[in-house]
Design an enzyme around this catalytic site. Structure first.
Site, mmCIF file in Angstrom:
data_model
loop_
_atom_site.group_PDB
_atom_site.id
_atom_site.type_symbol
_atom_site.label_atom_id
_atom_site.label_comp_id
_atom_site.label_asym_id
_atom_site.label_seq_id
_atom_site.Cartn_x
_atom_site.Cartn_y
_atom_site.Cartn_z
ATOM 1 N N HIS A 101 -9.563 1.034 4.869
ATOM 2 C CA HIS A 101 -8.291 1.219 5.574
ATOM 3 C C HIS A 101 -8.538 2.124 6.781
ATOM 4 C CE1 HIS A 101 -4.206 2.435 6.488
ATOM 5 N NE2 HIS A 101 -3.811 1.371 5.829
ATOM 6 N N GLY B 34 2.844 -1.134 4.305
ATOM 7 C CA GLY B 34 2.862 0.306 4.044
ATOM 8 C C GLY B 34 4.269 0.785 3.751
ATOM 9 N N GLY B 35 4.905 1.385 4.749
ATOM 10 C CA GLY B 35 6.214 2.010 4.569
ATOM 11 C C GLY B 35 7.241 1.146 3.859
ATOM 12 N N SER C 218 3.465 -2.214 10.342
ATOM 13 C CA SER C 218 4.913 -2.252 10.566
ATOM 14 C C SER C 218 5.556 -3.590 10.204
ATOM 15 C CB SER C 218 5.245 -1.855 12.025
ATOM 16 O OG SER C 218 4.808 -0.528 12.286
ATOM 17 N N GLU D 281 -7.002 4.539 7.886
ATOM 18 C CA GLU D 281 -6.840 5.973 7.613
ATOM 19 C C GLU D 281 -8.088 6.537 6.940
ATOM 20 O OE1 GLU D 281 -3.103 5.487 5.577
ATOM 21 O OE2 GLU D 281 -2.205 4.870 7.478
ATOM 22 N N ASN E 240 0.873 -1.175 0.000
ATOM 23 C CA ASN E 240 0.000 0.000 0.000
ATOM 24 C C ASN E 240 0.909 1.222 0.000
ATOM 25 O OD1 ASN E 240 -1.759 2.078 0.483
ATOM 26 N ND2 ASN E 240 -2.438 1.355 2.500
ATOM 27 N N TRP E 241 1.045 1.829 -1.155
ATOM 28 C CA TRP E 241 1.981 2.950 -1.282
ATOM 29 C C TRP E 241 1.453 4.227 -0.626
ATOM 30 C CZ3 TRP E 241 3.606 2.345 -7.177
ATOM 31 C CH2 TRP E 241 4.346 1.157 -7.314
ATOM 32 N N LYS E 242 0.172 4.222 -0.262
ATOM 33 C CA LYS E 242 -0.475 5.401 0.347
ATOM 34 C C LYS E 242 -0.250 6.631 -0.532
ATOM 35 C CE LYS E 242 -0.252 3.158 4.806
ATOM 36 N NZ LYS E 242 -0.221 3.252 6.262
ATOM 37 N N GLU F 143 -5.400 -5.122 10.471
ATOM 38 C CA GLU F 143 -4.401 -4.072 10.683
ATOM 39 C C GLU F 143 -4.700 -3.358 12.006
ATOM 40 O OE1 GLU F 143 -2.406 -2.801 6.713
ATOM 41 O OE2 GLU F 143 -4.026 -1.429 7.181
ATOM 42 N N GLY G 31 2.445 2.235 10.860
ATOM 43 C CA GLY G 31 3.385 3.347 10.737
ATOM 44 C C GLY G 31 4.081 3.718 12.030
#
Ligand code: 13P
Length: 258
Positions: A95, A233-234, A212, A97, A9-11, A167, A173
């Protein structure tokens, strides 16, 4: 047998050039891996440009969200039909977010899930508790509520046609990964809840862990019996990290077959 799946997930990160560079870096090594499934969920404006590079590769294209309505007077919305037309095969829905920053309700998420399926996309339904909810001991009821909204709208069969991603919000994150045991417990709860109504569907349901995940902890997480891969993610923005995570998924898949 459920295969392993890793989705990046590149966000809201990067430029078109950096997204293209990222693909260029991960596609050759992923092409050499075996049968686990890989997905990258890119920002909307990059999707149509990235799609040709992925065609015929082992990596599928995904989006990070979609509109809960069909095409029409919904300024700013992006429909499931548009995503399918751009070459997407997956789309993330619900998600944390989206739920917290954009105030999406369980019902809105359920509508999005239905739209994804209607247009032939595989929804990756995110569920998970906030830190305060975990501390209050209501993790399972939060997850149940989020799952039930989707089942109420589309039936259990709809849930089974998609992927679920657990999640925990406190792990996203933050560098604070759930332990493999914590992830396994939540995944087993999700599978068990589905199995209560349909054991076969539950057995085939792909449940990803997100929060993470890094190259250094992926193998332990993916070794858990109910963890079918990860939503990353990251670390999905760092080619070596993402490839190493995919390699861990492939290794875990091979271990199951032995
Ligand atoms: P991180 O891997 O950066 O914690 O993000 C997880 C996530 O939100 C994936 O959807």
């Amino acid at each position: 047998m459920r295969g392993k799946l890793v989705a990046g997930n590149w966000k809201m990160n990067g430029s078109l050039a950096s997204s293209q560079a990222l693909l260029k870096a991960i596609l050759p090594p992923l092409a050499t891996l075996g049968r686990a499934r890989y997905v990258v969920c890119a920002p909307y404006p990059h999707l149509a440009t990235l799609a040709p590079a992925l065609r015929g590769s082992s990596v599928a294209l995904g989006a990070q969200d979609l509109c809960e309505f069909e095409d029409g007077a919904y300024t700013g919305g992006v429909s499931g039909a548009m995503l399918a037309d751009c070459g997407c095969r997956y789309v993330i829905v619900g998600h944390s977010e989206r739920r917290s920053v954009f105030a999406e309700s369980d019902e809105t998420v359920a509508l999005k899930h239905a739209q994804a399926l209607k247009h032939g996309l595989t929804p990756i339904l995110c569920v998970g508790e906030q830190l305060a909810e975990r501390e209050a001991g209501v993790t399972e009821s939060v997850i149940a509520r989020q799952l039930d909204a989707v089942v109420r709208r589309g039936g259990l069969e709809a849930l089974g046609r998609g992927v679920v991603a657990y999640e925990p919000v406190w792990a996203i994150g933050t560098g604070k990964t759930a332990t493999p045991e914590q992830a396994q417990a939540a995944h087993a709860f999700i599978r068990g809840r589905v199995a209560g109504s349909d054991r076969r569907l539950a057995e085939g349901l792909t449940i990803l862990y997100g929060g993470s995940v890094k190259a250094g902890n992926a193998a332990q997480l993916f070794a858990m019996p109910d963890v079918d891969g990860g939503l990353i993610g990251g670390a999905s923005l760092v080619p070596d990290e993402f490839v190493a995570i995919c390699r861990a998924a492939q290794g875990a898949q091979e271990a199951i077959r032995i």
